[in-house]
Write a protein that holds these residues in place. Structure first.
Motif, PDB file in Angstrom:
ATOM      1  N   PHE A  99      49.549  40.603  38.971  1.00 27.49           N
ATOM      2  CA  PHE A  99      48.665  41.129  37.926  1.00 27.49           C
ATOM      3  C   PHE A  99      49.240  40.829  36.544  1.00 27.49           C
ATOM      4  CE2 PHE A  99      47.215  45.090  35.538  1.00 27.49           C
ATOM      5  CZ  PHE A  99      45.956  44.602  35.282  1.00 27.49           C
ATOM      6  N   HIS A 100      50.549  41.012  36.386  1.00 23.03           N
ATOM      7  CA  HIS A 100      51.198  40.744  35.096  1.00 23.03           C
ATOM      8  C   HIS A 100      51.205  39.257  34.781  1.00 23.03           C
ATOM      9  CE1 HIS A 100      54.502  40.129  32.256  1.00 23.03           C
ATOM     10  NE2 HIS A 100      54.233  41.347  31.837  1.00 23.03           N
ATOM     11  N   ARG A 101      51.444  38.431  35.798  1.00 18.16           N
ATOM     12  CA  ARG A 101      51.508  36.980  35.571  1.00 18.16           C
ATOM     13  C   ARG A 101      50.149  36.419  35.137  1.00 18.16           C
ATOM     14  NH1 ARG A 101      53.188  35.541  40.307  1.00 18.16           N
ATOM     15  NH2 ARG A 101      51.128  35.021  41.093  1.00 18.16           N
ATOM     16  N   VAL A 102      49.081  36.862  35.784  1.00 22.08           N
ATOM     17  CA  VAL A 102      47.754  36.336  35.459  1.00 22.08           C
ATOM     18  C   VAL A 102      47.249  36.899  34.130  1.00 22.08           C
ATOM     19  CG1 VAL A 102      45.340  36.314  36.210  1.00 22.08           C
ATOM     20  CG2 VAL A 102      47.158  35.877  37.848  1.00 22.08           C
ATOM     21  N   HIS A 103      47.564  38.153  33.853  1.00 28.95           N
ATOM     22  CA  HIS A 103      47.117  38.798  32.615  1.00 28.95           C
ATOM     23  C   HIS A 103      48.348  39.168  31.791  1.00 28.95           C
ATOM     24  CE1 HIS A 103      43.142  38.933  34.360  1.00 28.95           C
ATOM     25  NE2 HIS A 103      43.662  39.490  35.440  1.00 28.95           N
ATOM     26  N   ALA A 104      48.904  38.180  31.100  1.00 26.39           N
ATOM     27  CA  ALA A 104      50.151  38.376  30.369  1.00 26.39           C
ATOM     28  C   ALA A 104      49.980  39.303  29.167  1.00 26.39           C
ATOM     29  CB  ALA A 104      50.699  37.028  29.920  1.00 26.39           C
ATOM     30  N   ASP A 105      48.820  39.323  28.554  1.00 27.36           N
ATOM     31  CA  ASP A 105      48.596  40.170  27.391  1.00 27.36           C
ATOM     32  C   ASP A 105      48.516  41.630  27.831  1.00 27.36           C
ATOM     33  OD1 ASP A 105      47.942  41.055  24.795  1.00 27.36           O
ATOM     34  OD2 ASP A 105      45.801  40.866  25.209  1.00 27.36           O
ATOM     35  N   PRO A 106      49.390  42.496  27.307  1.00 25.23           N
ATOM     36  CA  PRO A 106      49.365  43.898  27.740  1.00 25.23           C
ATOM     37  C   PRO A 106      48.066  44.616  27.387  1.00 25.23           C
ATOM     38  CG  PRO A 106      50.937  43.596  25.946  1.00 25.23           C
ATOM     39  CD  PRO A 106      50.460  42.245  26.353  1.00 25.23           C
ATOM     40  N   TRP A 107      47.439  44.237  26.282  1.00 21.93           N
ATOM     41  CA  TRP A 107      46.163  44.866  25.924  1.00 21.93           C
ATOM     42  C   TRP A 107      45.083  44.498  26.935  1.00 21.93           C
ATOM     43  CZ3 TRP A 107      45.971  48.899  23.028  1.00 21.93           C
ATOM     44  CH2 TRP A 107      46.884  49.064  21.985  1.00 21.93           C
ATOM     45  N   ALA A 108      45.133  43.268  27.416  1.00 22.02           N
ATOM     46  CA  ALA A 108      44.162  42.853  28.437  1.00 22.02           C
ATOM     47  C   ALA A 108      44.371  43.655  29.714  1.00 22.02           C
ATOM     48  CB  ALA A 108      44.300  41.355  28.720  1.00 22.02           C
ATOM     49  N   ARG A 109      45.641  43.880  30.091  1.00 31.05           N
ATOM     50  CA  ARG A 109      45.902  44.670  31.292  1.00 31.05           C
ATOM     51  C   ARG A 109      45.426  46.109  31.127  1.00 31.05           C
ATOM     52  NH1 ARG A 109      50.898  42.090  30.970  1.00 31.05           N
ATOM     53  NH2 ARG A 109      51.995  44.046  30.611  1.00 31.05           N
ATOM     54  N   VAL A 110      45.622  46.679  29.951  1.00 35.68           N
ATOM     55  CA  VAL A 110      45.146  48.047  29.706  1.00 35.68           C
ATOM     56  C   VAL A 110      43.632  48.109  29.849  1.00 35.68           C
ATOM     57  CG1 VAL A 110      44.865  49.835  27.939  1.00 35.68           C
ATOM     58  CG2 VAL A 110      47.082  48.741  28.249  1.00 35.68           C
ATOM     59  N   ARG A 111      42.930  47.140  29.248  1.00 36.37           N
ATOM     60  CA  ARG A 111      41.465  47.118  29.345  1.00 36.37           C
ATOM     61  C   ARG A 111      41.001  46.918  30.782  1.00 36.37           C
ATOM     62  NH1 ARG A 111      41.847  44.280  24.430  1.00 36.37           N
ATOM     63  NH2 ARG A 111      41.859  42.320  25.537  1.00 36.37           N
ATOM     64  N   LEU A 112      41.692  46.044  31.518  1.00 42.21           N
ATOM     65  CA  LEU A 112      41.288  45.739  32.888  1.00 42.21           C
ATOM     66  C   LEU A 112      41.484  46.918  33.838  1.00 42.21           C
ATOM     67  CD1 LEU A 112      42.562  42.082  33.213  1.00 42.21           C
ATOM     68  CD2 LEU A 112      40.194  42.852  33.296  1.00 42.21           C
ATOM     69  N   LEU A 113      42.363  47.835  33.506  1.00 39.60           N
ATOM     70  CA  LEU A 113      42.561  49.002  34.374  1.00 39.60           C
ATOM     71  C   LEU A 113      41.326  49.891  34.410  1.00 39.60           C
ATOM     72  CD1 LEU A 113      46.218  50.095  33.608  1.00 39.60           C
ATOM     73  CD2 LEU A 113      45.351  48.809  35.563  1.00 39.60           C
ATOM     74  N   ARG A 114      40.575  49.930  33.322  1.00 40.12           N
ATOM     75  CA  ARG A 114      39.331  50.707  33.242  1.00 40.12           C
ATOM     76  C   ARG A 114      39.535  52.185  33.574  1.00 40.12           C
ATOM     77  NH1 ARG A 114      34.706  47.164  33.045  1.00 40.12           N
ATOM     78  NH2 ARG A 114      35.371  45.061  33.483  1.00 40.12           N
ATOM     79  N   TRP A 115      40.694  52.701  33.252  1.00 38.17           N
ATOM     80  CA  TRP A 115      40.993  54.100  33.549  1.00 38.17           C
ATOM     81  C   TRP A 115      40.530  54.970  32.388  1.00 38.17           C
ATOM     82  CZ3 TRP A 115      41.849  57.266  37.260  1.00 38.17           C
ATOM     83  CH2 TRP A 115      42.408  58.506  37.025  1.00 38.17           C
ATOM     84  N   THR A 116      39.645  55.896  32.682  1.00 36.90           N
ATOM     85  CA  THR A 116      39.161  56.822  31.653  1.00 36.90           C
ATOM     86  C   THR A 116      39.532  58.256  31.987  1.00 36.90           C
ATOM     87  OG1 THR A 116      37.030  57.083  32.755  1.00 36.90           O
ATOM     88  CG2 THR A 116      37.202  55.334  31.093  1.00 36.90           C
ATOM     89  N   GLY A 117      40.235  58.440  33.105  1.00 29.95           N
ATOM     90  CA  GLY A 117      40.596  59.782  33.542  1.00 29.95           C
ATOM     91  C   GLY A 117      41.803  60.323  32.797  1.00 29.95           C
ATOM     92  N   ASP A 118      42.174  61.520  33.160  1.00 29.32           N
ATOM     93  CA  ASP A 118      43.320  62.203  32.567  1.00 29.32           C
ATOM     94  C   ASP A 118      44.603  61.611  33.138  1.00 29.32           C
ATOM     95  OD1 ASP A 118      45.033  63.962  31.364  1.00 29.32           O
ATOM     96  OD2 ASP A 118      44.512  65.668  32.656  1.00 29.32           O
ATOM     97  N   PRO A 119      45.510  61.131  32.288  1.00 33.41           N
ATOM     98  CA  PRO A 119      46.764  60.568  32.796  1.00 33.41           C
ATOM     99  C   PRO A 119      47.601  61.587  33.563  1.00 33.41           C
ATOM    100  CG  PRO A 119      46.421  59.938  30.513  1.00 33.41           C
ATOM    101  CD  PRO A 119      45.369  60.938  30.851  1.00 33.41           C
ATOM    102  N   ASP A 120      47.407  62.870  33.298  1.00 30.80           N
ATOM    103  CA  ASP A 120      48.165  63.897  34.024  1.00 30.80           C
ATOM    104  C   ASP A 120      47.739  63.983  35.487  1.00 30.80           C
ATOM    105  OD1 ASP A 120      49.604  64.544  31.764  1.00 30.80           O
ATOM    106  OD2 ASP A 120      48.152  66.051  31.110  1.00 30.80           O
ATOM    107  N   ALA A 121      46.582  63.409  35.833  1.00 30.46           N
ATOM    108  CA  ALA A 121      46.111  63.425  37.217  1.00 30.46           C
ATOM    109  C   ALA A 121      46.833  62.384  38.068  1.00 30.46           C
ATOM    110  CB  ALA A 121      44.612  63.165  37.259  1.00 30.46           C
TER     111      ALA A 121
END
Length: 165
Positions: A74-96
């Motif tokens: 995942f890191h190799r294909v999407h080297a840009d950290p902002w792209a990886r953050v967007r691709l996660l599509r996580w909108t939930g509470d990080p405490d969960a």
């Protein structure tokens, strides 16, 4: 269609070996329920079965079942950290999230913030303008239509002469 019904269909698809269809159904569910970690786990599992380590790493990033080789892909294909953050599509509470998943997410967010602001798209979403005028092709079309029309007229005259004679 209810979430439970779709999950039943996903199970049937997987039992029949239709992993692509199962992944499509799960991605639709993730779009509808973006904070359901169980859907992330199932989707990562489907991609793991198909050997797609990049997508397994993407969807398993926030789960405890993710493997190091999937995270690396995942890191190799999407080297840009902002792209990886967007691709996660996580909108939930990080405490969960579990402690390891929360740690990975915090590290990724820190890496993204350290890399500076995300790239802003400055291009156009419209098709590029034509580089040559449309006059020449239209001219050839008109010439061809005139020739075809003239041949049709000659043919019609011949038919009329034959019928009237």
């Amino acid at each position: 269609m209810a979430k439970a019904d779709v999950l039943d269909r996903v199970k049937r698809d997987l039992a029949a070996g239709h992993t692509h269809l199962a992944a499509q159904r799960l991605r639709t569910l993730v779009a509808s329920y973006p904070d359901d970690l169980e859907l992330f786990r199932l989707l990562a599992s489907v991609y793991r079965q198909t050997g797609n380590l990049t997508e397994a790493g993407r969807w398993g990033f926030l789960t405890d079942e993710v493997r190091p080789d999937e995270l690396t892909a995942f890191h190799r294909v999407h080297a840009d950290p902002w792209a990886r953050v967007r691709l996660l599509r996580w909108t939930g509470d990080p405490d969960a999230l579990s402690a390891p998943a929360r740690s990975r997410l915090d590290a990724l967010v820190a890496e993204a913030e350290q890399s500076g602001p995300p790239e802003i798209w400055v291009g156009s979403y419209r098709a590029p303008a034509k580089t040559r005028g449309a006059g020449i092709p239209c001219f050839y079309t008109v010439v061809a239509m005139v020739i075809v029309g003239a041949l049709a007229a000659v043919g019609l005259l011949r038919i009329l002469k034959w019928v009237l004679a």
